[in-house]
Design an enzyme around this catalytic site. Structure first.
Site, PDB file in Angstrom:
ATOM      1  N   LYS A   1       0.833  -1.215   0.000  1.00  0.00           N
ATOM      2  CA  LYS A   1       0.000   0.000   0.000  1.00  0.00           C
ATOM      3  C   LYS A   1       0.857   1.251   0.000  1.00  0.00           C
ATOM      4  O   LYS A   1       0.549   2.228  -0.680  1.00  0.00           O
ATOM      5  CB  LYS A   1      -0.957  -0.004   1.196  1.00  0.00           C
ATOM      6  CG  LYS A   1      -2.048  -1.050   1.048  1.00  0.00           C
ATOM      7  CD  LYS A   1      -3.226  -0.839   1.964  1.00  0.00           C
ATOM      8  CE  LYS A   1      -4.305  -1.852   1.590  1.00  0.00           C
ATOM      9  NZ  LYS A   1      -5.436  -1.889   2.487  1.00  0.00           N
TER      10      LYS A   1
ATOM     11  N   LYS B   1      -5.186 -10.822  -6.152  1.00  0.00           N
ATOM     12  CA  LYS B   1      -6.287 -10.913  -5.181  1.00  0.00           C
ATOM     13  C   LYS B   1      -7.436  -9.993  -5.591  1.00  0.00           C
ATOM     14  O   LYS B   1      -7.193  -8.873  -6.042  1.00  0.00           O
ATOM     15  CB  LYS B   1      -5.727 -10.472  -3.811  1.00  0.00           C
ATOM     16  CG  LYS B   1      -6.691 -10.561  -2.662  1.00  0.00           C
ATOM     17  CD  LYS B   1      -6.076 -10.019  -1.372  1.00  0.00           C
ATOM     18  CE  LYS B   1      -6.474  -8.574  -1.120  1.00  0.00           C
ATOM     19  NZ  LYS B   1      -6.435  -8.157   0.286  1.00  0.00           N
TER      20      LYS B   1
ATOM     21  N   LYS C   1     -10.673  -4.343  -2.984  1.00  0.00           N
ATOM     22  CA  LYS C   1     -11.426  -3.115  -3.260  1.00  0.00           C
ATOM     23  C   LYS C   1     -10.501  -1.984  -3.695  1.00  0.00           C
ATOM     24  O   LYS C   1     -10.890  -1.121  -4.463  1.00  0.00           O
ATOM     25  CB  LYS C   1     -12.276  -2.692  -2.061  1.00  0.00           C
ATOM     26  CG  LYS C   1     -11.468  -2.305  -0.858  1.00  0.00           C
ATOM     27  CD  LYS C   1     -12.358  -1.874   0.275  1.00  0.00           C
ATOM     28  CE  LYS C   1     -11.573  -1.763   1.554  1.00  0.00           C
ATOM     29  NZ  LYS C   1     -11.232  -3.009   2.187  1.00  0.00           N
TER      30      LYS C   1
END
Ligand code: AQP
Length: 353
Positions: free
Chosen positions: A126, A215, A218
């Site tokens: 991230k 994966k 969202k």
């Protein structure tokens, strides 16, 4: 209230405990959340003492809109109830309603090595996407807060287990939680049970419909790659029909050569209960079209009632808040007991009464 020197304990032979959390960071949960974690939340209620938390403190580790967060928190609660989480049996609550989560996170942060926190792959992924200036300290310490979430609901050491239903992507964070529990116990005395991951076989990692090696997520998936629980039937059918497969025609399970079809087979089998070999036999020779059409109906069969119940629950936000008030009271009582012991163990002076 137990003596501060005794372990956290319910009175008699305690039921095994479960803790799990989910972030209120989208307008719908997705199929990966549902199969990787949330479906287990519902079934575990029958056999465990369960604590389920909407983790709004985690949700602010990335930039957010306050009004949207409030709306999505209630929406998350409504979806969980619509999926079958029963607030009379499970303790369903919002993380920020129980301030001990942040307090224990501070204590655990003080026994976490900078190096070990730096090795968390979710942070690395991230933060590399957001760049140094967009990456908060909160995102870095996210797994420590997650460890605190779980360990606040520790049962009595030696007498019961603490299970955490999560998808495969959370395995590393759970390993850190186990390490921190053991380190705390070693330094300050037996306090926490090291939790066990409860990862579903077959559905632990649902992948993106357009990028079957990645994966379903969202934040990383394109809208075409992700199936939302609350999605309308039309767009949902289209997405499944357009899911990436391969140039062949055979519906067979092969993770390496047929990642797309394999992901669809896993989804079908997990939702419908038919084994993968039986599905392969059923669709032998019929090509991808019929298989995808039937899969879309299976997905809709599961999600349509959830979508309708969610809408009905959202019509009464005062009732949702009442449910959350009760949940916070129950969770808060357990968390307060654990923190009282933790404070004593680490050497804080007790507050005079
Ligand atoms: N693709 C997936 N397959 C199986 N399980 C999954 N989970 C998430 N994606 C998959 C599980 O869902 C739970 C919810 O965790 P969360 O609230 O932390 O959501 P998340 O992991 O942040 O969900 P995303 O979509 O992966 O969000 P981003 O993109 O923000 O990272 C967890 O138990 C997780 O394992």
């Amino acid at each position: 209230m137990p003596e501060a020197s005794s372990p956290v304990s319910p009175a008699a032979a305690p039921a095994p405990r479960v803790f799990s959390g989910i972030q209120p960071t989208a307008d719908s949960f997705h199929l990966g959340n549902y199969l990787g974690a949330l479906r287990q939340w519902v079934s575990l209620q029958d056999t465990h003492e369960t604590f389920y938390c909407v983790v709004d403190l985690h949700a602010i580790t990335v930039e957010h809109d306050p009004e949207l967060l409030r709306r999505r928190t209630r929406l998350s609660v409504a979806q969980l109830i619509a999926m079958g989480v029963d607030p009379d049996r499970a303790t369903l609550f919002v993380q920020s309603h129980v301030p001990e989560h942040a307090e224990l996170a501070w204590v655990l942060g003080c026994i976490t090595g900078f190096g070990e926190a730096s090795r968390m792959t979710q942070f690395k992924d991230k933060s590399s996407k957001q760049g140094a200036s967009g990456t908060s300290v909160g995102l870095f310490t996210y797994p420590v807060l997650q460890a605190a979430d779980i360990l606040l609901y520790t049962p009595d050491p030696g007498s019961a287990v603490l299970r955490v239903p999560v998808g495969e992507d959370q395995r590393q964070h759970l390993e850190l939680t186990r390490t921190l529990a053991q380190r705390f116990n070693h330094r300050f005395g037996e306090t926490f049970v090291a939790p066990e991951a409860h990862i579903p076989e077959g559905a632990a990692k649902i992948t993106d419909l357009q990028e079957p090696d990645a994966k379903m997520s969202k934040s990383a998936s394109s809208p075409q790659g992700i199936i939302d629980v609350l999605e309308e039937p039309g767009p949902m059918r289209k997405k499944i029909m357009r899911a990436v497969t391969d140039t062949g025609t055979e519906v067979v399970y092969d993770e390496e050569k047929k990642a797309g079809v394999t992901n669809l087979l896993r989804i079908y089998s997990a939702l419908d209960g038919t084994s993968v070999p039986d599905l392969e036999a059923k669709y032998a020779g019929s090509g991808y079209g019929q298989f995808k059409k039937d899969l879309a109906e299976v997905v809709l069969g599961t999600f349509t009632p959830i979508r309708e119940r969610t809408a009905a629950l959202l019509d009464d936000p005062a009732e949702l808040d009442r449910i959350l008030g009760k949940g916070a009271e129950r969770a808060g009582a357990v968390a307060a007991r654990t923190m009282e012991i933790v404070r004593e163990r680490v050497g804080f002076v007790g507050r005079g009464r």
